[in-house]
Design an enzyme around this catalytic site. Structure first.
Site, mmCIF file in Angstrom:
data_model
loop_
_atom_site.group_PDB
_atom_site.id
_atom_site.type_symbol
_atom_site.label_atom_id
_atom_site.label_comp_id
_atom_site.label_asym_id
_atom_site.label_seq_id
_atom_site.Cartn_x
_atom_site.Cartn_y
_atom_site.Cartn_z
ATOM 1 C CB SER A 173 11.837 2.925 -0.135
ATOM 2 O OG SER A 173 12.018 3.340 0.626
ATOM 3 N NE ARG A 174 7.333 -2.612 -3.423
ATOM 4 C CZ ARG A 174 6.686 -2.163 -2.354
ATOM 5 N NH1 ARG A 174 6.911 -2.336 -1.488
ATOM 6 N NH2 ARG A 174 5.060 -2.243 -2.830
ATOM 7 C CG LEU A 175 16.029 0.761 -2.286
ATOM 8 C CD1 LEU A 175 17.137 2.462 -1.635
ATOM 9 C CD2 LEU A 175 16.506 1.127 -3.691
#
Length: 211
Positions: free
Chosen positions: A189-191
């Site tokens: 999740s682009r984390l």
């Protein structure tokens, strides 16, 4: 091509503070070894960013040829654009894009010329054709055609036939003394996980960064 829809998740694994060694050069060594073990093509390839006298940045791929506590080493023609840029502004950045491992490393620091002993030692270890190519290429300058380049290579091949190829005076190397190193590990999740080592006196301060 709907480029704006090209995406994938980064799910190979996270990165926690407890995973990191206190010395960034040792951490780099560990990640590099894992990259080599993964059979990634050109694990020593790095993107070198410099800035010219007008403040315009330029990037190019060069090969890492050594590293230790003093910094990261690469070699080049001293008349090349990168060398001209460094002469005017020695602040540079190195980027290692190890995409298949979902990892990146960014090094920021100061480039300084290597001494003649180091440069001579490495030049002697190069394949003969690479030594000849150093003479034939006026790096970053305009050349009329590929035939011109090939002809110059053949001229130097004949000139140094049956004898060692001397190192050109215009060929040398640099050591980038790191002031900071960032280790990036892709996350879902682009984390992503990002940690930056910043030099603080004789030691390093480690901070987690937002992705």
């Amino acid at each position: 091509m709907n480029i704006d829809q090209w995406r994938r998740e980064y799910l190979r694994g996270g990165l926690n503070r407890d995973d990191l060694l206190n010395d960034p050069l040792e951490q780099f060594k560990q990640w590099l070894a894992e990259t080599v073990k993964s059979k990634l093509s050109d694990p020593s390839a790095m993107c070198l960013a410099t800035v010219d006298g007008e403040g315009r940045p330029t990037q190019r791929i060069v090969l890492l040829k050594g590293f230790d506590q003093r910094g990261f080493v690469f070699y080049t023609n001293l008349g090349s654009k990168k060398a001209v840029d460094i002469a005017g502004n020695p602040q540079v950045s190195l980027h290692f894009p190890w995409h298949t491992l979902e990892r990146q490393i960014i090094v920021c620091g100061t480039a300084e010329l290597l001494n003649n002993v180091e440069v001579e030692g490495y030049f002697r270890s190069r394949p003969r054709d690479s030594q000849l190519a150093a003479w034939a290429s006026h790096q970053s300058q305009s050349v009329k055609s590929r035939q011109t380049l090939d002809a110059q290579f053949e001229q130097y091949k004949a000139r140094f036939a049956d004898k060692p190829v001397p190192r050109p005076e215009f060929w040398g190397g640099y050591r980038v003394r790191a002031q900071s190193l960032e280790f990036w590990q892709g996350g879902g999740s682009r984390l992503h996980d990002r940690f930056r080592y910043c030099r603080k006196g004789d030691s390093w301060e480690i901070k987690r960064l937002y992705p």
